[in-house]
Design an enzyme around this catalytic site. Structure first.
Site, short mmCIF file in Angstrom:
data_model
loop_
_atom_site.label_atom_id
_atom_site.label_comp_id
_atom_site.label_asym_id
_atom_site.label_seq_id
_atom_site.Cartn_x
_atom_site.Cartn_y
_atom_site.Cartn_z
N TYR A 25 -1.27 -3.61 -7.10
CA TYR A 25 -1.20 -4.47 -5.88
C TYR A 25 -2.57 -4.36 -4.76
CZ TYR A 25 -0.04 -5.36 -0.88
OH TYR A 25 -0.12 -5.78 0.33
N ASP A 35 -9.29 -10.21 8.78
CA ASP A 35 -8.81 -8.78 8.41
C ASP A 35 -9.82 -7.80 8.69
OD1 ASP A 35 -6.62 -7.09 7.72
OD2 ASP A 35 -7.76 -6.91 5.79
N SER A 55 -1.46 -4.09 10.15
CA SER A 55 -1.13 -5.07 8.88
C SER A 55 -0.02 -5.71 9.36
CB SER A 55 -0.90 -4.31 7.59
OG SER A 55 -2.15 -3.64 7.49
N HIS A 85 -10.74 -2.66 11.42
CA HIS A 85 -9.72 -3.86 11.00
C HIS A 85 -9.28 -4.60 11.93
CE1 HIS A 85 -5.18 -3.47 9.45
NE2 HIS A 85 -5.81 -4.29 8.86
N ARG A 119 0.94 -1.25 0.06
CA ARG A 119 -0.05 -0.06 0.06
C ARG A 119 0.86 1.33 -0.06
NH1 ARG A 119 -2.10 0.78 4.44
NH2 ARG A 119 -1.13 -1.36 5.42
N ARG A 131 2.59 -12.37 -0.59
CA ARG A 131 0.95 -12.69 0.03
C ARG A 131 0.23 -14.03 -0.79
NH1 ARG A 131 -1.46 -8.91 3.94
NH2 ARG A 131 0.03 -7.13 4.02
N LYS A 160 -9.63 -2.60 1.56
CA LYS A 160 -9.42 -1.52 2.50
C LYS A 160 -10.27 -0.28 2.05
CE LYS A 160 -6.31 -4.09 4.61
NZ LYS A 160 -6.25 -4.44 5.73
N CYS A 198 0.85 -7.53 11.52
CA CYS A 198 1.22 -8.13 12.82
C CYS A 198 0.54 -9.54 13.69
CB CYS A 198 0.73 -6.91 13.76
SG CYS A 198 1.89 -5.45 13.60
O1 SAT Z 1 -2.80 -4.98 0.85
S1 SAT Z 1 -3.65 -4.86 1.95
O2 SAT Z 1 -3.86 -3.59 2.37
O3 SAT Z 1 -4.91 -5.68 1.62
C1 SAT Z 1 -3.10 -5.75 3.27
C2 SAT Z 1 -2.60 -4.95 4.27
O4 SAT Z 1 -1.89 -3.98 4.25
O5 SAT Z 1 -3.35 -5.18 5.38
MN MN Z 2 -5.21 -5.60 7.19
#
Ligand code: SAT
Ligand code: MN
Length: 608
Positions: A222, A298, A273, A251, A81, A390, A231, A275
């Site tokens: 991405y 998430d 994110s 979140h 991100r 990922r 998000k 963690c």
């Molecule tokens: O790329 S995402 O935003 O979906 C994953 C994350 O940063 O939590």
């Molecule tokens: Mn996340």
């Protein structure tokens, strides 16, 4: 080519007037060669993945090892991100608040329209109807993503309910309320020009228009920048919907715990994110007799039920988990989920026998193709997989998915955990005195930055409720919304709030707490606190377990490490106060007075 002659514009499978006119308008602006309405079928998946294999974007993995699964590597500049390119374009700057980038909506739209003009030339424009949350919800939250990326179409098929099943809802009574989400990689093709495996643009914008509930994204392929249901919609736009409609878009993972007596508890937990939300969501408890099941890893949407309790729904349909560090020990259930196939792997390494590998995974491969598409051997000084690589895999394949994961009513939440990644200061677990104090804990939580966002690795920053990068409005108003949720509820029915830190370290840098499945010991204590059966000591920062109250049976971690992990060090907390004050200074005028009161009360308890 004008929109009227773009193949596909006239055979839309919907009569939704708003949708039809938006698709036409976008086609006129972006001038794709053709339009495809996505139906979400197996045939479409085959077509799309074959196209991506041909284009060199996907490598098909060995059918025997990972059936129907693919490996992709991104442009090396498009791996996470981009928070500095993410904007909340509310009409008033104050409504975006001090934590978001803001630009006037008309100004932003003018910039983006210039970028979007002709940006799909030589490409196909895909229209993806999708629904966040179960299709049979009372008030289904619909969206339509327009994208010129097949990678996005395939990922959206895993991450959301999409395609033909959503069309009846778009033609239904609330169909016109869908969130339009426009995405382009920003890489038009001239006639005869060869495509690259991962088209994107150096210029990137991830923008949100909260009042009109629109998302415009440009330049990145991405995950969080391009899969706009995640998000962008389910957190940034939904947080605004939630503020207006009296619920919470957070979140948070959603975990179901079952006691040895077969009593069921649902826990929601917010961590930044990368963690460990996915690991906790699929936890395999080490405490005998306890079981855990997964609802989400998430995002949680929480609304009050008729009985006055908070019910959580996972709006997503897949997991988009961090690969490095995932293995048969840290997260066996994630391993079992991806083993079934039907998954996409992005920026991990490829083995010579067409399987995937990443740092932390079992095995000692002697040769790989790295995420940079280069030869890799164990003496390479670069990681084989990108730290933010990922896996994208269907929730339904998770062996411990709770049977109720798709229930539109959601599940009643008993406890909310807030947690960050902190080397020092923050103890293993602390129970809030009440909802407002818990809101203060969430509002002041902090974490070291991870690879999930570009830049600043390891720096401690305040990340309120783990929502810092995902809030669609002013953070001060958001805190007030949390306080109001508490006031509107019957206090006894609200979830209890806890603050946890699995990441505290000793002087030599070692982790004091083993984490992963052993976190079930902490969860057990939180549940016993709700049942009124576990002991705690009141400290300046809240209630912490007495060492004997944690079930440590069979744990071989040295006792002094556990005590150090649980310790409340008044001097460390005194040092934390100026950082919290600085943060509240930044929140500014909209900081609720109740949060200031909580800070003053904490200072008094610390003897300051
Ligand atoms: O790329 S995402 O935003 O979906 C994953 C994350 O940063 O939590
Ligand atoms: Mn996340």
């Amino acid at each position: 080519m004008t929109a009227a002659t773009v193949p596909g514009i006239d055979n839309a499978p919907t009569s939704n007037a708003r949708l039809l006119s938006w698709v036409r308008e976008v086609a006129e602006l972006t001038t794709p060669d053709r339009i495809e309405w996505c139906e979400g079928s197996d045939a479409e998946w085959e077509r799309m993945t074959s196209r991506l294999v041909e284009a060199g974007t996907f490598v098909k993995l060995d059918e025997a090892k990972k059936p129907n699964s693919f490996w992709a590597v991104s442009d090396p500049e498009d791996v996470a991100r981009v928070e500095e390119r993410t904007f909340i374009c509310s009409a008033e700057e104050a409504d975006a608040g001090p934590t978001n980038n803001w630009m006037d909506p008309a100004e932003m739209k003018a910039i983006l329209k210039d970028l979007y003009r002709g940006c799909m030339r030589g490409r196909t424009m895909y229209v993806i109807p999708f629904c966040m949350g179960p299709l049979d919800a009372e008030d289904p939250k619909l969206g339509v993503e327009i994208t010129d990326s097949e990678y996005v179409v395939c990922s959206m098929r895993i991450m959301t309910r999409m395609g033909a099943s959503v069309l009846p809802l778009l033609d239904g009574p609330t169909g016109e309320d869908f969130v339009p989400a426009l995405h382009s990689v920003g890489a038009p093709l001239e006639p005869g020009q060869d495509d690259v495996p991962w088209p994107c643009n150096e210029t990137k914008y991830i923008t949100h228009f909260p009042e009109t509930r629109e998302i415009w994204s440009y330049g990145s392929g991405y995950g969080g920048n391009a899969l706009l249901g995640k998000k962008c919609y389910a957190l940034r736009i939904a947080s605004v919907m939630a503020r207006d409609e009296g619920w919470l878009a957070e979140h948070m993972l959603i975990l179901k715990l079952i006691s040895p007596e077969d009593k069921v508890y649902y826990v929601a937990a917010a961590f930044p994110s990368a963690c460990g939300k996915t690991n906790l969501a699929m936890l395999q408890p080490t405490v005998p007799g306890w079981r855990a099941e997964t609802i989400g890893d998430d995002i949680a949407w929480m609304r009050f039920g008729e009985d006055g309790r908070l019910y959580a729904v996972n709006p997503e349909y897949g997991f988009f988990g961090v690969a490095p560090g995932t293995n048969w020990k840290t997260n066996p259930n994630a391993m079992r989920t991806i083993e079934q196939g039907n998954s996409l792997f992005t920026n991990v390494a490829l083995t010579d026998d067409r399987d995937v590998w990443w740092e932390g995974l079992e095995g000692e491969p002697q040769h790989l193709t790295s995420w940079k598409n280069e030869d890799w051997t164990p003496d390479s000084d670069q990681p084989a997989a990108h730290p933010n690589s990922r896996y994208c895999t269907p929730i339904s394949q998770c062996p411990v998915v709770a049977p109720e994961w798709n229930d539109p009513k959601g599940v009643p939440i008993s406890a909310i955990l807030f947690g960050g990644r902190r080397k020092e200061t923050v103890p293993l677990v602390t129970e809030a005195r009440d909802w407002q104090h818990g809101t203060f804990m969430g509002a002041t939580m902090s974490s070291e930055k991870t690879a999930a966002a570009a830049g600043g690795l390891g720096q401690v920053r305040r990340d309120p409720m783990a929502m810092l990068p995902f809030l669609g409005y002013n953070v001060g108003d958001y805190f007030q919304h949390w306080v109001n949720i508490g006031k509107s509820a019957d206090g006894g029915k609200l979830p209890k709030i806890f603050y946890v830190n699995w990441f505290r370290r000793g002087a030599d840098g070692r982790f004091l707490w083993p984490g992963f499945g052993e976190n079930s010991r902490v969860l057990k204590w939180t549940i016993e606190r709700m049942e009124g059966s576990a002991a705690a000591t009141e400290t300046a920062i809240g209630f912490v377990p007495t060492v004997d109250a944690l079930d440590l049976d069979g744990l071989d971690t040295p006792r002094e490490d556990i005590e150090a992990a649980m310790a409340v060090d008044v001097e460390e907390w005194k040092a934390e106060i100026p950082l919290i004050e600085e943060w509240f200074e930044k929140v500014g005028a909209k900081l609720p007075s109740s949060m200031r009161d909580e800070l003053e009360a904490l200072k008094l308890r610390l003897g300051m």
